[in-house]
Design a protein around this motif. Structure first.
Motif, mmCIF file in Angstrom:
data_model
loop_
_atom_site.group_PDB
_atom_site.id
_atom_site.type_symbol
_atom_site.label_atom_id
_atom_site.label_comp_id
_atom_site.label_asym_id
_atom_site.label_seq_id
_atom_site.Cartn_x
_atom_site.Cartn_y
_atom_site.Cartn_z
ATOM 1 N N ASN A 1 63.869 -10.260 54.868
ATOM 2 C CA ASN A 1 64.805 -9.287 55.762
ATOM 3 C C ASN A 1 64.482 -8.268 55.525
ATOM 4 O OD1 ASN A 1 65.194 -11.751 57.370
ATOM 5 N ND2 ASN A 1 66.625 -12.031 55.986
ATOM 6 N N LYS A 2 63.900 -7.691 53.790
ATOM 7 C CA LYS A 2 64.195 -5.572 53.697
ATOM 8 C C LYS A 2 63.003 -5.049 54.479
ATOM 9 C CE LYS A 2 66.544 -6.927 49.378
ATOM 10 N NZ LYS A 2 66.228 -6.484 47.532
ATOM 11 N N THR A 3 62.004 -6.009 54.708
ATOM 12 C CA THR A 3 60.510 -5.402 55.733
ATOM 13 C C THR A 3 60.462 -6.015 56.731
ATOM 14 O OG1 THR A 3 59.048 -7.325 54.446
ATOM 15 C CG2 THR A 3 59.492 -4.702 53.438
ATOM 16 N N SER A 4 60.416 -5.173 57.930
ATOM 17 C CA SER A 4 60.190 -5.964 59.335
ATOM 18 C C SER A 4 58.977 -6.454 59.747
ATOM 19 C CB SER A 4 61.223 -5.073 60.687
ATOM 20 O OG SER A 4 60.535 -5.072 61.804
ATOM 21 N N ARG A 5 58.465 -7.588 60.018
ATOM 22 C CA ARG A 5 57.446 -7.994 59.738
ATOM 23 C C ARG A 5 57.720 -9.255 60.729
ATOM 24 N NH1 ARG A 5 54.684 -9.549 53.516
ATOM 25 N NH2 ARG A 5 54.712 -7.685 52.789
ATOM 26 N N GLN A 6 56.631 -9.189 61.941
ATOM 27 C CA GLN A 6 56.445 -9.880 63.413
ATOM 28 C C GLN A 6 56.115 -11.420 63.362
ATOM 29 O OE1 GLN A 6 58.779 -8.617 66.398
ATOM 30 N NE2 GLN A 6 57.697 -10.876 66.844
ATOM 31 N N HIS A 7 55.214 -11.223 62.490
ATOM 32 C CA HIS A 7 54.786 -12.657 61.626
ATOM 33 C C HIS A 7 55.479 -13.822 61.561
ATOM 34 C CE1 HIS A 7 54.773 -13.195 57.549
ATOM 35 N NE2 HIS A 7 54.407 -11.277 57.147
ATOM 36 N N GLN A 8 56.424 -13.505 60.481
ATOM 37 C CA GLN A 8 57.432 -14.320 60.409
ATOM 38 C C GLN A 8 58.525 -15.281 61.262
ATOM 39 O OE1 GLN A 8 59.283 -12.593 56.690
ATOM 40 N NE2 GLN A 8 60.559 -11.292 58.503
ATOM 41 N N VAL A 9 59.024 -13.880 62.315
ATOM 42 C CA VAL A 9 59.853 -14.750 63.591
ATOM 43 C C VAL A 9 58.677 -15.044 64.679
ATOM 44 C CG1 VAL A 9 60.437 -13.479 65.508
ATOM 45 C CG2 VAL A 9 60.888 -12.015 63.031
ATOM 46 N N THR A 10 57.103 -15.140 64.805
ATOM 47 C CA THR A 10 56.376 -15.969 65.151
ATOM 48 C C THR A 10 56.323 -17.096 64.933
ATOM 49 O OG1 THR A 10 55.177 -13.323 66.080
ATOM 50 C CG2 THR A 10 53.854 -14.935 66.573
ATOM 51 N N GLU A 11 55.876 -16.828 63.518
ATOM 52 C CA GLU A 11 56.317 -17.928 62.816
ATOM 53 C C GLU A 11 57.053 -19.360 63.314
ATOM 54 O OE1 GLU A 11 55.306 -20.193 58.653
ATOM 55 O OE2 GLU A 11 55.568 -18.082 58.696
ATOM 56 N N LEU A 12 58.461 -18.855 63.023
ATOM 57 C CA LEU A 12 59.471 -19.045 63.001
ATOM 58 C C LEU A 12 59.590 -19.723 64.594
ATOM 59 C CD1 LEU A 12 62.667 -20.488 63.081
ATOM 60 C CD2 LEU A 12 63.389 -17.699 63.223
ATOM 61 N N MET A 13 59.482 -18.972 65.607
ATOM 62 C CA MET A 13 59.130 -19.731 67.046
ATOM 63 C C MET A 13 58.411 -20.762 67.427
ATOM 64 S SD MET A 13 62.046 -18.141 68.256
ATOM 65 C CE MET A 13 61.206 -19.066 69.618
ATOM 66 N N GLN A 14 57.377 -20.258 66.521
ATOM 67 C CA GLN A 14 56.444 -21.132 66.889
ATOM 68 C C GLN A 14 56.824 -23.311 65.448
ATOM 69 O OE1 GLN A 14 52.974 -20.087 64.552
ATOM 70 N NE2 GLN A 14 52.221 -19.040 66.417
ATOM 71 N N THR A 15 58.116 -22.973 64.510
ATOM 72 C CA THR A 15 57.736 -23.969 64.587
ATOM 73 C C THR A 15 59.248 -24.554 65.107
ATOM 74 O OG1 THR A 15 58.047 -23.047 62.091
ATOM 75 C CG2 THR A 15 59.487 -25.328 62.344
ATOM 76 N N VAL A 16 60.137 -23.857 66.037
ATOM 77 C CA VAL A 16 61.166 -24.236 66.694
ATOM 78 C C VAL A 16 60.424 -25.170 68.214
ATOM 79 C CG1 VAL A 16 62.441 -23.341 68.954
ATOM 80 C CG2 VAL A 16 62.349 -22.532 66.257
ATOM 81 N N ASN A 17 58.807 -24.363 68.577
ATOM 82 C CA ASN A 17 58.417 -25.004 69.857
ATOM 83 C C ASN A 17 57.729 -26.132 69.669
ATOM 84 O OD1 ASN A 17 59.209 -22.508 71.179
ATOM 85 N ND2 ASN A 17 57.564 -21.392 71.141
ATOM 86 N N ARG A 18 57.490 -26.452 68.390
ATOM 87 C CA ARG A 18 56.854 -27.670 67.935
ATOM 88 C C ARG A 18 57.685 -28.686 67.996
ATOM 89 N NH1 ARG A 18 53.450 -24.211 63.996
ATOM 90 N NH2 ARG A 18 55.262 -24.936 62.865
ATOM 91 N N MET A 19 58.693 -28.172 66.636
ATOM 92 C CA MET A 19 60.161 -28.892 67.105
ATOM 93 C C MET A 19 60.521 -29.896 68.510
ATOM 94 S SD MET A 19 63.268 -28.865 64.865
ATOM 95 C CE MET A 19 63.946 -27.881 66.276
ATOM 96 N N LEU A 20 60.908 -28.812 69.437
ATOM 97 C CA LEU A 20 61.191 -29.331 70.663
ATOM 98 C C LEU A 20 60.073 -30.117 70.948
ATOM 99 C CD1 LEU A 20 63.015 -25.426 71.612
ATOM 100 C CD2 LEU A 20 64.314 -27.557 70.754
ATOM 101 N N ASN A 21 59.347 -29.536 71.535
ATOM 102 C CA ASN A 21 57.854 -30.884 71.461
ATOM 103 C C ASN A 21 57.792 -31.783 71.504
ATOM 104 O OD1 ASN A 21 57.546 -27.849 73.728
ATOM 105 N ND2 ASN A 21 55.550 -27.254 72.632
ATOM 106 N N LYS A 22 57.925 -32.308 70.399
ATOM 107 C CA LYS A 22 57.911 -33.519 69.892
ATOM 108 C C LYS A 22 59.529 -33.931 70.134
ATOM 109 C CE LYS A 22 57.528 -35.745 65.562
ATOM 110 N NZ LYS A 22 57.508 -35.192 63.521
ATOM 111 N N GLN A 23 60.640 -33.178 70.320
ATOM 112 C CA GLN A 23 61.526 -34.215 70.501
ATOM 113 C C GLN A 23 61.011 -34.496 72.474
ATOM 114 O OE1 GLN A 23 65.257 -31.646 71.270
ATOM 115 N NE2 GLN A 23 64.290 -31.649 67.963
ATOM 116 N N GLN A 24 60.606 -33.624 73.269
ATOM 117 C CA GLN A 24 60.483 -33.926 74.706
ATOM 118 C C GLN A 24 59.348 -35.223 74.889
ATOM 119 O OE1 GLN A 24 59.424 -30.303 76.341
ATOM 120 N NE2 GLN A 24 61.284 -29.785 76.684
ATOM 121 N N ASN A 25 58.320 -35.509 73.936
ATOM 122 C CA ASN A 25 57.575 -36.427 73.918
ATOM 123 C C ASN A 25 57.538 -37.198 73.300
ATOM 124 O OD1 ASN A 25 56.027 -34.461 74.888
ATOM 125 N ND2 ASN A 25 54.519 -33.838 73.031
ATOM 126 N N GLN A 26 58.813 -37.775 72.665
ATOM 127 C CA GLN A 26 59.237 -39.024 72.085
ATOM 128 C C GLN A 26 60.116 -39.677 73.225
ATOM 129 O OE1 GLN A 26 61.229 -37.860 68.078
ATOM 130 N NE2 GLN A 26 59.071 -38.043 67.098
#
Length: 316
Positions: free
Chosen positions: A291-316
């Protein structure tokens, strides 16, 4: 759409509890309750709600009176209402409701700092000092207005004392970030904890809702050993098949791993057994933030993890 008229002197906590009770009683979504504060009120006290002031109500009624919606004329006692008059009355009431719904939506859509139609809720949970507020600001990004950022500073006392929310858009997905105080302290009064949980649920305007359990790298405390069960109990997140499907572990102070030239995978192999168990219970969904440095890639990685989790829930 329901108008909740608030009396003078009523606290934010009281309003949240009233909305929660009305939600249970009527089964209407919490976002349909529009709060009407007293004439003399401080706007910041009600900023977490959909608000319509008395002045706006009177203005709305004046506008409607000049349009096609005409209230029925006064009738003599005992005189039956004609079908046309009944239809006119329904039309007027319907017009008032539609006008307020449209007005509320337009106000929420008025700027990026208060986006409506939230697609994903990200709830930051964890102990004091783990970096929840700083993480929230990292997710919100630089484009968010300064006044909507979460207060984050070094302090020996908890900085965040009430739940609060801010919204942004990330790669086309509208995201509502909810910052919370430490509501899992064993010394906290149960009524205070219930207040925070109710407030947090109120801020989660719609599904889906993803819980980010924030833990600082290299600082796993005794109080955090049972935190996963506390989160599950507070938000009714019953784990299925021993795996929780709505929680992601978010490690802060990732720069500590960088200094040691240690990857997340190696850290997880060497971490405390109790922390390793929490990670396993969350199906090893983990991300690391600096959080001391603003790195967009870590936010992108978080959203990818969120989307994978939500997609997995929908497919079950």
């Amino acid at each position: 759409m329901c108008l909740l008229v608030v009396e003078d002197g009523v606290s934010t906590r009281d309003v949240l509890e009233q909305i929660d009770e009305l939600h249970k009683l009527t089964e209407k979504p919490r976002e349909e309750f529009i709060v009407v504060p007293p004439f003399k009120h401080k706007p910041e006290h009600f900023k977490m709600f959909n608000v319509c002031t008395m002045e706006e109500i009177f203005s709305t009624l004046r506008d409607l009176s000049e349009k096609d919606y005409k209230p029925p004329q006064k009738r003599c006692a005992g005189k039956p209402t004609t079908e046309m008059e009944a239809q006119t009355s329904k039309s007027f009431i319907s017009g008032v409701c539609d006008y307020f719904k449209r007005s509320s939506t337009e106000k929420r859509n008025g700027s990026n700092e208060n986006l409506s139609d939230t697609k994903v809720n990200l709830v930051l949970l964890g102990m004091s000092g783990t970096g929840k507020s700083a993480t929230g600001n990292t997710i919100l990004g630089k484009t968010i207005l300064e006044k909507t950022k979460f207060l984050s500073e070094a302090s020996s006392m908890p900085v965040t004392t009430e739940c609060q929310a801010a919204e942004t858009e990330i790669n086309g997905t509208r995201v509502r970030v909810i910052d919370t105080p430490d509501m899992f302290d064993d010394e906290m009064n149960s009524s205070v904890r219930n207040h925070h949980v109710t407030q947090c649920r109120q801020l989660c305007q719609s599904d889906p809702c993803v819980y980010l359990l924030v833990i600082q790298v290299g600082r796993f405390t005794d109080g955090e050993r049972g935190i996963l069960k506390k989160v599950e109990a507070a938000f009714d997140l019953k784990a299925e098949k021993q795996k929780n499907k709505k929680i992601i572990i978010l490690f802060t102070c990732g720069e500590n791993l960088q200094r040691k030239k240690m990857s997340l995978q190696v850290f997880l192999q060497k971490c405390h057994p109790a922390l390793s168990e929490i990670v396993e219970q969350c199906d090893r969904r983990c991300v690391v933030f600096e959080n001391k440095t603003s790195r967009q890639h870590q936010v992108t990685e978080l959203m990818q993890t969120v989307n994978r989790m939500l997609n997995k829930q929908q497919n079950q």
